[in-house]
Design an enzyme around this catalytic site. Structure first.
Site, PDB file in Angstrom:
ATOM      1  N   HIS A  51      -7.075  -4.108  -7.071  1.00 19.06           N
ATOM      2  CA  HIS A  51      -6.740  -5.357  -7.754  1.00 19.06           C
ATOM      3  C   HIS A  51      -8.022  -6.132  -8.036  1.00 19.06           C
ATOM      4  CE1 HIS A  51      -2.286  -5.631  -6.300  1.00 19.06           C
ATOM      5  NE2 HIS A  51      -2.608  -4.413  -6.716  1.00 19.06           N
ATOM      6  N   GLU A  53      -8.992  -9.161  -7.390  1.00 19.82           N
ATOM      7  CA  GLU A  53      -9.542  -9.906  -6.255  1.00 19.82           C
ATOM      8  C   GLU A  53     -10.216  -8.973  -5.254  1.00 19.82           C
ATOM      9  OE1 GLU A  53      -5.717 -12.099  -7.550  1.00 19.82           O
ATOM     10  OE2 GLU A  53      -6.406 -10.034  -7.399  1.00 19.82           O
ATOM     11  N   CYS A  81      -1.493 -11.604  -4.931  1.00 19.55           N
ATOM     12  CA  CYS A  81      -0.390 -10.880  -4.293  1.00 19.55           C
ATOM     13  C   CYS A  81      -0.617 -10.888  -2.777  1.00 19.55           C
ATOM     14  CB  CYS A  81      -0.328  -9.449  -4.831  1.00 19.55           C
ATOM     15  SG  CYS A  81      -1.624  -8.367  -4.188  1.00 19.55           S
ATOM     16  N   CYS A  84      -3.898  -9.062  -1.726  1.00 11.35           N
ATOM     17  CA  CYS A  84      -5.098  -9.815  -2.079  1.00 11.35           C
ATOM     18  C   CYS A  84      -5.220 -11.083  -1.253  1.00 11.35           C
ATOM     19  CB  CYS A  84      -5.094 -10.131  -3.570  1.00 11.35           C
ATOM     20  SG  CYS A  84      -5.272  -8.647  -4.590  1.00 11.35           S
TER      21      CYS A  84
END
Length: 149
Positions: A51, A53, A81, A84
């Protein structure tokens, strides 16, 4: 528009244009200096943990040669999410600014809510999570206590 969020948006666009993954971008800043950037690379890396991040955190830790990002601020194009969010907390990032919400992400097909529900003790059919062999592992586990943190 905030200049750092604008950079996160540019990262997001780059990732989508290159078919690296979903529409997510992130920038980490410390003392008004850009430390790292990242965009979603789930498709590119064939890795569900890539992801925006997470990529930005990995890059920041490498650049600063530390796992402690205290004093850093993360700008991300979407509310983090659960994975993250956990990485952000583990890395000690102080501030997070996000643009779109988890509900916005759900509207375009991203399924964070089922993870939030699982953490809350709901939707337990999502994953078969069982404890086994604690007695065989606990002694070594406890010997680690205090050695590294």
């Amino acid at each position: 528009m905030n200049k750092y969020m604008n950079l996160a948006l540019e990262e997001e666009k780059e990732g989508v244009q290159n078919n690296h993954g979903g529409p997510f971008g992130a920038v980490i800043v410390k003392d008004n200096q850009i430390i790292s950037k990242g965009h979603n690379e789930v498709l590119k890396q064939k890795d569900p943990t890539c992801h925006a991040e997470i990529i930005a955190i990995r890059n920041a830790c490498k650049k600063l040669n530390t796992l402690d990002l205290k004093g850093c601020t993360l700008y991300t194009t979407c509310e983090p999410c659960p994975m993250c969010l956990s990485a952000i907390i583990w890395s000690n990032i102080d501030n997070v600014f996000y643009a779109c919400t988890k509900n916005d992400a759900a509207e375009i097909g991203f399924r964070d809510e089922m993870i939030y529900d699982f953490i809350k003790g709901k939707n337990q059919d999502l994953l078969n999570l069982k404890q086994i062999d604690r007695d065989a592992c606990i002694e070594h586990f406890l010997s680690y206590k205090g050695d590294n943190y």
